[in-house]
Design a protein around this motif. Structure first.
Motif, PDB file in Angstrom:
ATOM      1  N   THR A  98      -6.324  -7.479 -18.259  1.00  0.00           N
ATOM      2  CA  THR A  98      -6.465  -6.795 -17.062  1.00  0.00           C
ATOM      3  C   THR A  98      -5.535  -7.863 -15.969  1.00  0.00           C
ATOM      4  O   THR A  98      -5.278  -9.116 -16.307  1.00  0.00           O
ATOM      5  CB  THR A  98      -7.763  -6.883 -16.529  1.00  0.00           C
ATOM      6  N   THR A 141      -3.436  -8.257 -12.016  1.00  0.00           N
ATOM      7  CA  THR A 141      -3.454  -7.477 -10.357  1.00  0.00           C
ATOM      8  C   THR A 141      -1.623  -7.687 -10.234  1.00  0.00           C
ATOM      9  O   THR A 141      -1.244  -8.716 -10.651  1.00  0.00           O
ATOM     10  CB  THR A 141      -3.861  -8.221  -9.270  1.00  0.00           C
ATOM     11  N   ARG A 142      -1.317  -6.565  -9.757  1.00  0.00           N
ATOM     12  CA  ARG A 142       0.125  -6.663  -9.476  1.00  0.00           C
ATOM     13  C   ARG A 142       0.526  -5.708  -8.228  1.00  0.00           C
ATOM     14  O   ARG A 142      -0.143  -4.690  -8.106  1.00  0.00           O
ATOM     15  CB  ARG A 142       1.067  -6.042 -10.435  1.00  0.00           C
ATOM     16  N   ASN A 143       0.942  -6.594  -7.200  1.00  0.00           N
ATOM     17  CA  ASN A 143       1.397  -5.907  -5.566  1.00  0.00           C
ATOM     18  C   ASN A 143      -0.229  -5.415  -5.251  1.00  0.00           C
ATOM     19  O   ASN A 143      -0.256  -4.213  -5.040  1.00  0.00           O
ATOM     20  CB  ASN A 143       1.998  -4.431  -5.806  1.00  0.00           C
ATOM     21  N   ASP A 144      -1.047  -6.248  -5.352  1.00  0.00           N
ATOM     22  CA  ASP A 144      -2.532  -6.368  -4.909  1.00  0.00           C
ATOM     23  C   ASP A 144      -3.233  -4.928  -5.580  1.00  0.00           C
ATOM     24  O   ASP A 144      -4.284  -4.619  -5.133  1.00  0.00           O
ATOM     25  CB  ASP A 144      -2.736  -5.841  -3.506  1.00  0.00           C
ATOM     26  N   GLN A 145      -2.863  -4.494  -6.651  1.00  0.00           N
ATOM     27  CA  GLN A 145      -3.518  -3.550  -7.236  1.00  0.00           C
ATOM     28  C   GLN A 145      -4.041  -3.883  -8.822  1.00  0.00           C
ATOM     29  O   GLN A 145      -3.103  -4.669  -9.450  1.00  0.00           O
ATOM     30  CB  GLN A 145      -2.629  -2.054  -7.313  1.00  0.00           C
ATOM     31  N   GLY A 146      -5.143  -3.363  -9.146  1.00  0.00           N
ATOM     32  CA  GLY A 146      -5.729  -3.984 -10.475  1.00  0.00           C
ATOM     33  C   GLY A 146      -5.047  -2.939 -11.588  1.00  0.00           C
ATOM     34  O   GLY A 146      -4.719  -1.854 -11.262  1.00  0.00           O
ATOM     35  N   HIS A 147      -4.803  -3.631 -12.677  1.00  0.00           N
ATOM     36  CA  HIS A 147      -4.127  -2.906 -13.762  1.00  0.00           C
ATOM     37  C   HIS A 147      -4.906  -3.368 -15.056  1.00  0.00           C
ATOM     38  O   HIS A 147      -5.508  -4.387 -15.113  1.00  0.00           O
ATOM     39  CB  HIS A 147      -2.733  -2.970 -13.990  1.00  0.00           C
ATOM     40  N   ARG A 148      -4.651  -2.377 -16.190  1.00  0.00           N
ATOM     41  CA  ARG A 148      -5.229  -2.884 -17.452  1.00  0.00           C
ATOM     42  C   ARG A 148      -4.111  -2.159 -18.408  1.00  0.00           C
ATOM     43  O   ARG A 148      -3.772  -1.111 -18.480  1.00  0.00           O
ATOM     44  CB  ARG A 148      -6.484  -2.204 -17.593  1.00  0.00           C
TER      45      ARG A 148
END
Length: 389
Positions: free
Chosen positions: A139, A141-148
């Motif tokens: 997991t 964060t990138r550009n203030d968004q969470g990703h998995r």
């Protein structure tokens, strides 16, 4: 998102691993904390072992390297004005290639671009989850968004300060470290190198290294106190000190100029065991650090990549269920030999604060033995051009 292998770290180790996997048709995604420009702006060593050179060729990225790199068939070891040329061609029938790490990284990025492989930059807060299960994921964060990203395996190529090694529980990993009581003050200058081969110099005034990037770009180092501030060293003070430490024949012809980069590198040796935990595998500085004496940092990372890439290819392409189990053991066997060589070169060529008159005489005797003994020169040459994988 899902991929076969998540590679954490977009430096040369992660990129080289990704290139091996791309060529084998194995999906991978690289996560890099910095920007691409930042990674390409790092000034690093540029002596490539034959194994690193052959890997670049094997992944289809050797053309520019072979065209612009400088083949070195030997190196100079000196003590005051006494010189020894270590002839790689005579002792090993091999050579090294001087080609900057920045250029290696640039070639790898261009190869990745050509393959259309995915690299995500400016990734923050990466966390490796469930590494000991059959379903690991990362997991971030990138550009203030969470990703998995779900995956089969994770390669930690994110350096000494990255997240990969600390993911291995403290009770599982064993760490070995030696911190040296000095650093290297280095400058980059747009001047011709003083010699067409590297000069490793010990002297009564201390250690120095004369290196190069190309015919008009030189890299020089002198041993200094680890607490020194580079800003406290004027260019003139550096050049004067360098002249004091290299043989007079080279001091007399040294061409100087303004520094375009100046920094101090601390010296330490570090190894983490094991280099794998479940489905997490460490490569390069995430698992080990060597002092720069002997130019083993990038090359030892490349040897890790060789072992891991081949194990992953055997796993995916040949259904070899045991291929990955032996990665750590194989990698560490070579890592410790590189650590030994870097430690030996560092001990041979530097002044230590607690060095006694006896220690000084031992250094001189070691240099004298090296000068008079072809077998000792052969051992140095074998290690310098790179031990076999």
């Amino acid at each position: 998102m899902r991929t076969s292998v998540v590679i954490i770290g977009g430096g040369p180790a992660g990129l080289l691993l990704g290139q091996h996997l791309n060529r084998a048709g194995i999906d991978n995604v690289i996560l890099e904390r910095r920007t691409r420009d930042h990674v390409l702006g790092r000034i690093r060593a540029g002596v490539l072992e034959i194994g690193t050179v052959e890997q670049m060729r094997s992944v289809g990225l050797g053309a520019r390297m072979d065209r612009k790199g400088f083949v070195h068939d030997g190196t100079i070891i000196s003590y005051n004005n006494d010189e020894i040329r270590i002839d790689f061609a005579v002792h090993t029938d091999r050579s090294v290639l001087v080609y900057g790490q920045t250029e290696v990284t640039r070639d790898l990025y261009e190869g990745r671009d050509a393959d259309g492989a995915q690299t995500l930059f400016e990734v923050d807060n990466a966390v490796i989850e469930d590494a000991t299960t059959d379903a690991p994921f990362v997991t971030f964060t990138r550009n203030d968004q969470g990703h998995r990203i779900d995956c089969d395996y994770i390669a930690g190529c994110d350096g000494f300060h990255g997240v990969s090694r600390p993911t291995i529980p403290a009770e599982v990993r064993r760490e070995y470290e030696k911190v040296y009581p000095f650093g290297w003050l280095g400058i980059l200058s747009e001047t011709p190198p003083v010699h067409d081969e590297l000069i490793y110099a010990n002297s009564d005034a201390g250690f120095a290294l004369c290196s190069m990037r190309n015919a008009n770009l030189s890299r020089y180092y002198i041993q200094c106190d680890a607490s020194d501030d580079p800003a406290s060293w004027s260019d003139q003070a550096f050049w004067d000190e360098l002249r004091r430490r290299i043989p007079g024949a080279y001091a007399d012809i040294l061409q100087t100029g303004p520094s375009i980069e100046k920094s101090i590198a601390p010296l330490r040796s570090f190894v983490c065991e094991p280099m794998q935990w479940g489905r997490l595998f460490l490569c390069g500085d995430a698992a080990h650090i060597v002092p720069p004496t002997g130019a083993k940092g990038l090359n030892t990372a490349a040897s890790d990549v060789y072992y891991l890439a081949n194990a992953l290819k055997r796993h995916y392409l040949d259904a070899d269920g045991a291929a990955l189990a032996g990665y750590s053991e194989r990698a560490l066997a070579r890592v410790w030999k590189a650590e030994r060589f870097s430690w030996w070169m560092t001990r041979l060529l530097h002044h230590f604060p607690d060095q006694s008159a006896f220690d000084h005489k031992m250094q001189m005797a070691e240099v004298a033995f090296l000068k008079s003994n072809a077998e000792a020169q052969s051992v140095l040459a074998q290690n310098y051009v790179g031990l076999p994988y």
